[in-house]
Write an enzyme that holds these catalytic residues in place. Structure first.
Site, PDB file in Angstrom:
ATOM      1  N   THR A 148      37.922  -2.014  14.525  1.00  0.00           N
ATOM      2  CA  THR A 148      37.709  -2.797  15.691  1.00  0.00           C
ATOM      3  C   THR A 148      38.881  -3.135  16.751  1.00  0.00           C
ATOM      4  OG1 THR A 148      38.133  -4.914  14.313  1.00  0.00           O
ATOM      5  CG2 THR A 148      35.792  -4.406  14.705  1.00  0.00           C
ATOM      6  N   LYS A 171      39.859  -1.615   7.116  1.00  0.00           N
ATOM      7  CA  LYS A 171      39.984  -2.141   8.599  1.00  0.00           C
ATOM      8  C   LYS A 171      40.261  -3.482   8.716  1.00  0.00           C
ATOM      9  CE  LYS A 171      37.668  -4.062  11.184  1.00  0.00           C
ATOM     10  NZ  LYS A 171      37.553  -5.425  11.475  1.00  0.00           N
ATOM     11  N   THR A 182      37.722  -8.711  11.090  1.00  0.00           N
ATOM     12  CA  THR A 182      37.457  -8.913   9.706  1.00  0.00           C
ATOM     13  C   THR A 182      38.074  -7.762   8.763  1.00  0.00           C
ATOM     14  OG1 THR A 182      35.452  -9.927   9.944  1.00  0.00           O
ATOM     15  CG2 THR A 182      35.544  -9.059   7.776  1.00  0.00           C
ATOM     16  N   GLU A 262      47.464  -7.355  14.987  1.00  0.00           N
ATOM     17  CA  GLU A 262      47.409  -7.673  16.419  1.00  0.00           C
ATOM     18  C   GLU A 262      48.592  -8.392  17.080  1.00  0.00           C
ATOM     19  OE1 GLU A 262      43.924  -9.707  17.125  1.00  0.00           O
ATOM     20  OE2 GLU A 262      42.714  -8.014  16.784  1.00  0.00           O
ATOM     21  N   ASN A 384      44.191 -13.407  21.526  1.00  0.00           N
ATOM     22  CA  ASN A 384      43.321 -14.168  20.963  1.00  0.00           C
ATOM     23  C   ASN A 384      42.647 -15.202  22.037  1.00  0.00           C
ATOM     24  OD1 ASN A 384      42.774 -13.245  17.819  1.00  0.00           O
ATOM     25  ND2 ASN A 384      44.969 -13.507  18.147  1.00  0.00           N
ATOM     26  N   SER A 389      33.387 -12.484  25.063  1.00  0.00           N
ATOM     27  CA  SER A 389      32.395 -11.766  25.559  1.00  0.00           C
ATOM     28  C   SER A 389      32.387 -10.870  26.561  1.00  0.00           C
ATOM     29  CB  SER A 389      31.116 -12.829  25.740  1.00  0.00           C
ATOM     30  OG  SER A 389      31.443 -13.468  27.104  1.00  0.00           O
TER      31      SER A 389
END
Lengths: 389, 389
Positions: A148, A171, A182, A262, A384, A389
């Site tokens: 992701t 991942k 996740t 990240e 974050n 969306s």
């Protein structure tokens, strides 16, 4: 190579159209046997995604033939319809492979609260089973399809003294953003072992590797670690031998997750020693690893021992008995705090390396525990806080 | 006005030269009686600063005449020498006022791990006692002298139906950076009450006000809240009446702390209702308030209910029994999650106001609990990563 290095496995990854970007988003991993031993550990979050609910019951018999993983959608907080989607995913792959749906494990990762686009997903599965293969390309495509926000695929492998092979893909951009990142891990081995052995090896390995990565104390709804054993080597290693190899692959993958976290600029290893018990050591290490003030200071290259000591002091005495007057803190080799007070000058500490080592000595026993985390950076806040969306 | 509005109090604040900037850094508050009733609550961090250790034993008899507060140094992790400094501070002020050192409370705030500059501090006390006064200027100078990273002084007052007055000053830029911005609060009242009543009123008031501010889960080594009662009104209010006024002043000051939190762009009120017990509600509210993912999303004006639900799911069932399927989340009046799944579209939520209201309904009982926090911003990272020396 990774998951198809052990004998008895094929895999593939491809773009099924779940992600709007057109990137790879679907992976299938198949155990050709002769055995279909399987074990798994799942998130302990009470909010469990539909694929976790499905896979929990499917793995209950200690057997699984295949795993289907998608990125581009977590299928979490999607109610009975979401569970039906995971069920349908398993049934569709089972039909293609002529196995039972109960032998299919399902993993998903991506946004919470949205249904998966089932048409492209099922069509992707139909295509995927025609492309299953062993070798570097198969491993590469599968490891990429589950990414992701990861910047690189994570793979690892190890071979035991008796010639059993363990491979793995993972991942997760650290645990820093579990909603979007996740942690999903699939481990494969050609060891000839039963379900109890596989389960014991997996739990022992994860407890000292993946369970000790704590980038931001936020637990995902989808975290899953799976071990599949084909038995194709014909070798039955001891539990210790298998555990050691599974642990080595898990430790390597866990370290890769931290390194790719990240927005992080430091990988932080918190090691607490001279504790009364390992649980005490881990509780103190986790409290330090979760302190935003400690993490922000590390981002600023500040070996701020006062914040480390204050974080340790937040652990209740019943959980970790120690006296503040016995506490010492060493950052990157320089003991900046001794006996609970200032010792060597913190300007002596070189904070420029990517890896920061914080060693805390509690002076209360001989147990040790460690946690890996990351610093708190502008990029973490940026990644974050962007509207998701 | 604030601390000298109640009859029987004088105060002063001035620059003693503890801060290198020349800003005000020393305050003295004196209770002229006739009573010397006092109560206090302190940080529950196991690492306790020297002034906390001093004041704890000084308050044990439920009496105190005066409080001396300094900014510019926390006097924490300074060992026996640091404790001797707090002791010497109390003795010096006691001599000037001709009271016992045991009637002097000491509070400090600033960097951890460094000794206080005692010469300017003691000289400042000598000057301060000659300038003690009642009135707006005295209150203003005292409230400014305890500021560290605060952008404004925090003051409040309330009057009970029977004419008893409660005043208060506070410092702390939220709890966002307790190492540099410890929460110090001094409340005064002219109520004619004994130590047990003062203690009961103070504990009841702080448990629903200061204890429910949780900006970054980091607990200071120096937090102190003190209540002094002079008895100068000659009025003995009921415990309920006194508690209500102390609570009103505490709530006002706590809200001011949140509003002035370092680097924050939103004040976040997390209200958990329909819980089985108040403790359950508070545990869920605190977990949400401590989630970096939730806090970063709010900074990005994203009413990300998936992160809120995932945070609630991290609370163990034994602590807060509820079913995820019964959970609803309302952000700024829009119910974005209902029955554990998506409900109204989150684009309907207006996140532009400074105050963000997160309401979580657990559907498990009729208890409620709330926590105030702030969002996680670039400015938070910046202010807490700058090298602190």
């Amino acid at each position: 190579m990774s998951i198809t290095r052990p004998r008895g496995f094929r895999a593939v990854g491809l773009p099924a159209g779940i992600k709007s970007t057109g990137a790879a988003d679907l992976a299938v991993i198949l155990n050709d046997g002769p055995r279909d031993t399987a074990a798994a550990v799942f998130t302990s979050n009470r909010v469990q995604a539909a694929p976790v609910l499905w896979s929990r019951q499917a793995i209950a018999d200690g057997r699984a033939r295949t795993v289907v993983l998608n990125s581009g959608g977590a299928n979490a907080c999607t109610g009975p319809e979401g569970f039906a989607d995971s069920h349908r995913t398993a049934e569709h792959l089972a039909e293609q492979l002529e196995v039972s749906a109960q032998d299919v494990l399902v993993c998903s990762t991506g946004l919470i609260g949205e249904r998966l686009p089932m048409e492209p997903l099922l069509a992707g599965i139909t295509t995927a089973v025609t492309q299953l293969d062993a070798g570097p390309q198969a491993d590469e495509s599968a490891s990429r399809a589950i990414m992701t926000t990861d910047s690189v695929p994570k793979t690892s492998e190890a071979t035991t003294p008796s010639g059993v092979v363990v491979g793995g893909i993972a991942k997760g951009a650290g645990m820093l953003a579990p909603q979007l990142a996740t942690m999903l891990v699939v481990l494969t081995t050609d060891a000839d072992v039963d379900a109890a052995t596989a389960d014991a090896a997996l739990r022992a390995a994860t407890s000292t590797t993946f369970d000790r990565v704590d980038s931001d104390a936020c637990m995902s709804t989808n975290d899953t670690v799976i071990l599949l054993a084909s038995g194709a080597s014909g070798v039955t290693p001891s539990l210790e031998e298998l555990t050691e190899a599974v642990r080595a692959v898990s430790a390597d993958l866990a370290r890769q997750l931290v390194a790719d976290a990240e927005g992080a600029s430091h990988d932080v290893h918190v090691v607490v020693s001279s504790a009364s018990t390992e649980q005490s050591a881990l509780a103190v290490a986790r409290e330090i690893a979760r302190s935003n003030l400690v993490k922000a200071a590390i981002f600023g290259n500040d070996p701020n021992w006062g914040r480390i000591v204050a974080a340790a002091g937040c652990v209740p005495e019943a959980v970790a008995p120690f006296s503040v007057d016995d506490l010492s803190v060493t950052v990157n080799g320089i003991q900046v705090c001794r006996g609970g007070g200032a010792h060597r000058d913190r300007s002596e500490v070189d904070m420029t390396p990517r890896e920061t080592l914080i060693e805390v000595d509690l002076g209360a026993g001989d147990a040790t525990g460690d946690i890996w985390t990351n610093d708190l950076t502008h990029d973490y806040v940026e990644e974050n806080s962007a509207y998701s969306s």
